[in-house]
Design a protein around this motif. Structure first.
Motif: not given
Lengths: 1045, 494
Positions: A387, A494-497, A502, A504, A547, A549, A566
């Motif tokens: 992830w 970060i890879s999730f769900l 996401f 940064v 950041e 997403l 953002h």
């Protein structure tokens, strides 16, 4: 980098697996393909082929299919059942390589992209021998105009994309390097490290940069390691630098004396009321009013002063020229350019790395100007685990530029000094036979042309630039810039769900500038104060934190992706400078005991915060939609109006995916696209434009603190808005012709205007949002594969852009009418472009007396214009619109020809139409300023009543003849042979034998030829069509070798 | 997977808390905001010091724009007694040739205009704010407030006085003076005003000077040094104005009042030069330059000092006309300041001393600028008395008091009537050479310009050898910037 290397060696052996090995080759040439992605379908297991095209993969028994994919080739699925060796031949994807396009905060593919962007790849960029990538964009990207590229080693250039976006705010694009806005100096980036440059031109591509995207965005992406290949590349280039544009044709000593005599004689008649006979006798005579005396006592012939020019204005036929020093030639040199570049890259499916070091050393075409630069870059990315992905790159550069003033009319500018120096002035003092006078040590005695130093030549005071001799002072003076830069880009994803990512990033660019301006303590300007040294230190830093997403998902034929982010940006500029004079020891340092002439420091800050969103949707790769929204707050504006909103909408239709087009065999690709949106611009040359300010810089009275009114308040000052429409079509036909045609409309409203106020109110300008200006144009690119056989390939690429700039709205003045603002040689008014010249209109020369004539409106009693007449009074002359500097069409043509290992390319850039105000030539067309050089065109001057000519009579101090007017406007059309590169790649058999994977030699020439209206003129100096005494661009002939291991 | 959420949430929190409210509030460090500067008496005092400094900074990068002394040099170059004989680098030549002020696009012409209106703007800001300061009513500050206000008023009056003489046709003594003057501004504004009549401009000048003199008189504050304006300076300017407008009694009173407390420099010390205020008892008003505030090539001394390495030393010497040179007797200390340098006669060394300024190696550029001296007041007094008529003896004495100090052999004039007046005016030309009065005097007295036979190099003056009295060439044109930006502006006859 080490960790990346470790990752490559890591491999996991698991029980109950089958090992499959094999080789992947290309169908085109049968050669091994390294870096092919071999993945087990339905799992995350994967491998890459090595340099030899071989792979090895361990598969669980459950895996049924292996997928082989590689960019530029069609992916292939192979059934693995009961096999341990699978060799694959990949077929190249001839229809269209779906090129990855770098866009705002991510990438897209060419086919799915709804906006307008040009991408210039590394192989094109490195052909141009330059320290700055900006110069390499000229002619190769549609819609991009490049000017201001001087020959000063290490200099950069200016870019405009699709016209002029602003009047007083910046019209320069935003530069983004590896994902973050870049504030460093473009010439701190080694062009060999650049993988690609994307030029974002329309709203959908650049609106996500919101407040700063209005003038387009240039995204520079640096090289990354390629999985599977571990490569070392070494490139060495050597070049010779010479002047690309010749000097203006100027008068030689004989004509110079004769015409100076004539100008002086005429002044004595016309301004002083002498009879022609008396005037001629005076001008020929040996008094202080004789021409030799007027020229400072310089007589470069072997006859007495009063025998030099006869009463008929002709040079004594018996006079023999004793000397004629060529200042330009003596100041010039053939510069050497060296460039060494070493890079290392590699990677595997877990990560990759890239590292490079490079050294550039370039000498200018004028002595004592040079540049050297060391750059280094390290980048690595790694899939840490399931992830988390991380990437980081660090780069730094250290450069030193030695030069001089290379603009303006300071006599320390060799391009002013050398061009305007009369041909009769020697570099060295001469004896009666014309031999150089030596000093006690046998060295040549310079001639300073006046002053009080040991090099004052008795009886000689040069009326042009007295007390200066750049051959003497340039080597003793110093004007240098040391620049050290550091850039860091660090990101984590970060890879999730399942469908979310996401990311940064933290980015910083630091630049340390250290300037030295030293005027020597022995001669010329700072002689009287025993030397002057100024040291200036500047520290510029910027931070960007992002950041982001993203979410993307496919439902059958529906593909959706959403992005939200953002951004924080903080820019800080610190400056400190100090000056001292009075050195009793030769030093450029600010030593104790010398006189403090001043010191100052300040800090400026600028910050920006933004929130942004983007959505993309496509239906079965046919219909594409994208939309974006961004809101930015800028510290440049008052709190109530600080936030601006920017957005875009775009769509495209890949018609070629429709069955009714698919059936037409000769159409390979056809796409219609349109986009519209609004971006912003806050880039005024002032971080506090809205505030009422009192300057405290340099305002003390003695030791008492002082301040002075310096700026008026405008709390409503806000963003300049740029609405951008793009409609285009992309096509590929007959498998060999590709092209795009795009129509664009850019409308800037709420222009950030520095509005002139009456000087009598104290402050003469104020920042206001007024007016609207538009650019409308068409861009056209065409690529033709003329020949496409196995061995012989010939490709032509052509681009052309034409736009019209027009101011459509000006603020309404007190009289209820739209205002007109005059700035320099332009007037801003409705219906005209920002670069329309507003000048006196030259009406030629009065045949009767040789006076300059200008047009003047005639008016009736009510002040209405009834017609035109001519006047000799430049103050009475009317002003008119007399043309524009904006070209009718500009672009470039690239030819690429290859036969086996031989490749030949030629880049021609062109700009047709538009005018230039050639003030250099104007300076050379004076009416008799003693000591200043003359253009050869002055020979056409009016001499006798009845003469029909366009050059007025010569007459010292006759200023009416040299007033700024349309006389000096010159057609700025040019065609430039910008670059030719010839290279040879040795056959693999030879490079293999030398233990290399490739061996290439090449030769190239930059700025080989320029065809323009006037010899000496550089038509590419500025967008506004103005000229200056700038460093003449360089021609670089280079050759090099490229070794790959 | 839970760990991921924790990381994600913590990063998000970091971002949200990372930006505080002031993140987008930025202020400069090289400027002050209006509200910070003008709220106090000392802030207004700071602005006033900025005005003083404005009189001697370098405007832009041009070497002929260094504040008041550049304009003084222009004033004399437009006359017949002060000139150069070579073009050199060309600075100021356009003025000498009567080209610069007749060229509406000239940057130098715009400089003169902008310079004075910049002083007016800053003075107006002080006058609009000084009474609103938070500490202005404190008893200890009241005299300071009066003193600051008085200086601002004097600067405004002085600026209008200079402007109206340059940019308008002359003030006609006894006339209606209803011809176009210059725009008057008494409050800070961004809106251009029309040109007032010459009469109205002088009304404003006198009102400001009278108000300033009243404030100076009631204030107990004293000036920090002679770069500031005080009662005497205001009276001196009032004397100049009165002379221009033919109010000779006022001119006399004011000139006498103005020089009170100042004694003429001793004859022995005259050759010391007009470059250092310290030790010179005659110096009423000027600028005191320190090393880091001198402007080297772009300075008065660069253009006037024949020895130190500026433009004058490169041959662009400033020379005296034979008219004044021959007028002065051999024993006149003033005459001794004109020397033959490099074969060139009558080169002026008035400012750097007749021994030649010797460079000590550290302060060659750092000299003081003279704006007003007591000697001028004696000349105003003598002229004003002579013009009033009937008191020739008093005029003779006033003249003697000055000239005798310059020339010990000078014998008190026995002339009367117009011959006396002419002697006073010749002494004025001799005394004020290079101080910046000649062009104004030509206009004030409606004289012709005639440079013939005075030692000029006629080839250099272009077409400006002579102009009849009242010629349009005596009026500066309004700069193009003003014409373009101010719809109410009217140009002078081209």
């Amino acid at each position: 980098m080490l960790f990346a290397l470790l990752l490559i060696t890591g491999s996991l052996a698991m029980a109950q697996t089958v090992q499959i090995t094999g080789t992947v080759t290309s169908s085109e040439d049968g050669l091994a393909l390294p870096g092919v992605n071999v993945s087990a379908k339905g799992t995350t297991i994967g491998a890459l082929t090595g340099v030899d095209g071989k792979y090895s993969i361990n598969l669980p028994a459950t895996v049924k299919t292996l997928t082989f994919s590689f960019i530029g080739f069609k992916a292939q699925d192979v059934d693995v059942s009961a096999k341990t060796k699978i060799d694959v031949v990949l077929v190249s994807d001839l229809i269209m390589v779906d090129e990855v396009v770098v866009i705002a905060y991510g990438t897209s593919t060419k086919s799915s992209f709804t906006g307008s962007a040009d991408q210039v790849k590394s192989d094109q960029l490195v052909k141009i021998q330059t320290a700055s990538a900006a110069k390499a964009l000229e002619g190769v990207a549609a819609g991009v105009q490049v000017t201001g590229g001087t020959g000063q080693p290490g200099s950069s250039a200016n870019i405009r994309i699709r016209g002029i976006g602003s009047v007083n705010a910046s019209s320069s694009p935003l530069y983004v390097v590896d994902g973050a806005p870049f504030d460093g100096s473009l010439n701190s980036i080694n062009t060999n490290d650049i993988e690609s440059i994307s030029v974002l031109k329309d709203a959908t591509s650049s609106a996500l940069y919101g407040a700063r995207g209005a003038n387009g965005v240039i995204i520079i992406t640096t090289k990354k390691g390629t999985p599977g290949k571990s490569t070392i590349n070494f490139k060495s280039t050597l070049g010779v630098v010479s002047r690309a544009i010749p000097e203006y044709d100027r008068l030689a000593p004989k004509e110079y004396y004769e015409l100076m005599w004539e100008g002086w004689r005429n002044a004595l008649v016309n301004a002083n009321g002498n009879t022609p006979a008396v005037a001629a006798a005076t001008a020929s005579g040996n008094t202080s009013s004789g021409i030799v005396s007027k020229l400072g006592g310089y007589n470069s012939y072997n006859v007495a002063n009063d025998l030099l020019v006869g009463l008929d204005g002709k040079l004594n036929p018996d006079a023999k020229l004793l000397y004629a020093d060529d200042w330009n030639k003596n100041l010039a040199q053939s510069g050497l350019r060296q460039n060494y570049d070493l890079s290392l890259s590699g990677g595997n499916d877990k990560g990759s790395y890239f590292a490079s070091v490079a050294y550039l050393n370039e000498e200018g075409t004028v002595k004592w100007s040079k540049y050297n630069r060391l750059t280094a870059r390290v980048g690595a990315d790694s899939k840490v685990n399931r992830w988390l992905k991380m990437d980081a790159s660090l780069s730094g550069s250290s450069s030193k530029q030695l030069g001089f003033v290379d603009g303006g009319t300071s006599t320390t500018n060799p391009f002013y000094f050398g061009r305007m120096m009369g041909p009769i002035y020697p570099i060295w003092q001469r004896d009666v036979d014309g031999n150089i006078i030596l000093d006690g040590n046998g060295n040549n005695m310079f001639d300073l042309g006046g002053g009080t130093s040991i090099y004052k030549w008795a009886g000689h005071t040069r009326p042009y630039a007295p007390n200066s001799n750049l051959m003497l002072t340039l080597p003793l003076d110093e004007r240098s810039t040391l620049l050290n830069t550091f850039s860091a880009r660090i990101g984590a994803e970060i890879s999730f769900l399942k469908d979310f990512k996401f990311r940064v990033t933290g980015n910083t660019d630091l630049s340390n500038y250290f300037y030295t301006t030293y005027q020597n303590h022995l001669y010329a300007d700072a002689e009287s104060v025993k030397g002057r040294s100024t040291k200036e230190y500047r520290f510029v830093k910027s931070y960007t934190v992002n950041e982001i997403l993203t979410w993307s998902k496919s439902f059958g034929s529906h593909n959706v992706s959403l992005l939200g982010g953002h951004e924080n940006y903080l820019y800080t500029w610190d400056n400190v400078s100090a000056t001292r004079t009075g050195f009793t020891i030769p030093t450029t340092q600010l030593v104790a005991g010398s006189v403090a002439e001043g010191s100052t420091s300040y800090e400026d800050q600028y910050s920006l915060e933004g929130y942004f969103f983007r959505g993309d949707y496509n239906f079965s790769d046919k219909y594409y939609f994208s939309g974006s929204y961004r809101t930015d707050g800028s510290s440049r504006f008052f709190t109530d109006v600080r936030w601006g909103s920017f957005w875009s909408l775009g769509g495209s239709w890949r018609m070629s995916q429709e069955s009714f087009i698919k059936s037409i065999s000769w159409i390979n690709e056809l796409k219609l696209k349109a986009s519209f949106g609004e971006q912003g611009n806050d880039n005024i040359n002032n971080y506090y434009g809205w505030q009422s300010l009192f300057s405290i810089s340099g305002r003390n009275n003695g030791n008492y603190n002082g301040a002075i009114h310096s700026q008026l308040e405008n709390k409503s000052l806000q963003w300049e808005k740029n609405a951008n429409l793009n409609i285009g079509v992309e096509f590929e036909v007959l498998k060999r012709i590709t092209g795009t045609i795009e129509y664009f409309v850019r409308n800037s409203s709420n222009l950030l205007f520095s509005v002139p106020l009456p000087q009598s109110t104290g402050i003469s300008t104020n920042w206001q949002n007024i007016g609207t200006m538009g650019n409308k144009g068409i861009e056209f690119t065409l690529g033709v594969d003329v020949l496409k056989t196995t061995n012989l390939k010939w490709n032509i690429e052509l681009n052309a852009t034409s736009y019209k700039n027009k101011i459509t709205k000006m603020p309404v003045g007190a009289d209820g009418k739209p205002q007109e603002i005059i700035s320099g040689a332009n007037k801003l008014s409705e219906g005209h472009s920002i670069y329309d010249f507003w000048l006196r209109d030259w009406a030629g020369v009065d045949r009767a007396d040789g006076s300059a004539l200008y047009y003047m409106d005639t008016k009736d009693a009510d002040g209405n214009i009834t017609g035109k007449e001519t006047t000799q009074d430049q103050n009475a002359a009317s002003y008119y619109y007399v043309g524009t500097s904006i070209p009718k069409i500009y672009g470039g043509i690239t030819n690429n020809l290859s036969y086996k290992g031989i490749e030949f390319s030629a880049l021609i850039t062109y700009s047709l139409g538009g005018k230039m105000y050639d003030s250099n030539w104007a300076s050379l067309m004076h009416t008799g300023a003693f000591g200043s050089a003359w253009s050869s065109d002055i020979l056409n001057r009016w001499q006798n009543p009845g003469d029909v000519t366009n050059v007025p009579r010569l007459q010292n101090s006759y200023t009416a003849a040299t007033a700024a007017s349309s006389r000096y406007l010159t057609d700025a059309t040019y065609v430039s042979l910008r670059n030719i590169t010839l290279s040879y790649t040795f056959p693999i058999s030879i490079s293999k034998a030398l233990d290399m994977s490739a061996l290439r030699v090449f030769a190239s020439g930059d700025n080989l030829a320029l065809f323009s209206k006037r010899k000496g003129m550089d038509p590419q100096q500025s967008f506004g069509g103005t000229a200056d005494f700038t460093y003449v661009p360089s021609r670089i002939m280079s050759f090099g070798v490229n070794l790959t291991f | 997977m839970k760990k991921i959420y924790l990381i994600f949430i913590s990063i998000s929190l970091f971002i949200i808390s990372g930006c505080n409210k002031d993140y987008l509030e930025k202020v400069p460090t090289s400027s002050l905001a209006e509200k910070d500067l003008l709220a106090t008496v000392s802030g207004n005092q700071t602005l006033l010091q900025g005005i003083h400094r404005s009189t001697y900074i370098n405007y832009g990068s041009n070497h002929d724009r260094f504040g008041q002394k550049a304009i003084d040099m222009i004033n004399d170059l437009l006359g017949e007694d002060f000139f150069t004989d070579v073009r050199g680098y060309g600075w100021f030549i356009g003025w000498y040739q009567y080209i610069e002020h007749r060229n509406i696009t000239s940057g130098a012409l715009e400089f003169v205009w902008a310079y004075y209106y910049d002083l007016v703007d800053n003075a107006n800001i002080i006058l609009a704010n000084i009474d609103k300061t938070s500490d202005g009513a404190v008893a200890a500050n009241v005299p300071k407030v009066q003193f600051i206000k008085a200086q601002a008023l004097t600067y405004r009056a002085f600026s209008f006085y200079q402007l109206v003489q340059f940019y308008s046709d002359r003030y006609v003594i006894g006339g209606t003076n209803s011809h176009l003057g210059i725009p008057i501004y008494t409050v800070p504004t961004q809106v251009g005003a029309p040109r007032s009549t010459v009469a109205d401009v002088y009304t404003q000048i006198n009102a400001d000077l009278d108000a300033a003199i009243a404030l100076f008189t009631s204030s107990t504050a004293t000036r920090l040094n002679a770069s500031e304006i005080n009662l005497r300076v205001a009276q001196g300017i009032k004397a100049r104005v009165a002379l221009t407008t033919g109010q000779y009694a006022t001119a006399e009173t004011m000139a006498v009042a103005a020089r009170t407390g100042y004694s003429l420099i001793s004859t022995a010390n005259y050759g010391y030069g007009w470059n250092k205020a310290a030790g010179n008892s005659e110096w009423m008003w000027g600028a005191f330059l320190i090393d880091e505030q001198q402007t080297s090539y772009a300075s008065f001394f660069s253009h006037i000092d024949p020895y130190f390495g500026g433009y004058a030393s490169l041959g662009n010497h400033k020379i005296a006309s034979t008219a004044i040179f021959n007028y002065m007797s051999a024993t006149d200390e003033r005459k001794k300041t004109f020397k033959t340098i490099a074969g060139k006669p009558r080169v002026g060394m008035k400012y750097t001393g007749n021994g030649g300024f010797t460079n000590t190696g550290s302060s060659g550029w750092t000299n003081d600028y003279l704006y007003m001296k007591a000697g001028e007041m004696y000349l105003i007094e003598a002229e004003a008395i002579a013009r009033q008529g009937g008191r020739d003896a008093a005029a003779q004495t006033a003249l003697f008091n000055l000239v005798n100090k310059r020339d010990p052999s000078y014998v008190k004039s026995v002339l009367t009537g117009d011959p006396l007046l002419q002697e006073i005016l010749m002494q004025r030309r001799c005394e004020l050479w290079g101080d910046g009065f000649r062009f104004f005097d030509l206009k004030r007295m409606n004289l012709a310009l005639d440079r013939n036979g005075l030692g000029h190099t006629s080839s250099l003056w272009n077409a400006a050898g002579s102009f009849p009295a009242g010629d349009k060439n005596f009026v500066f044109l309004i700069p193009k910037q003003e014409m373009d930006a101010n719809p109410l502006m009217v140009q002078n006859p081209l």
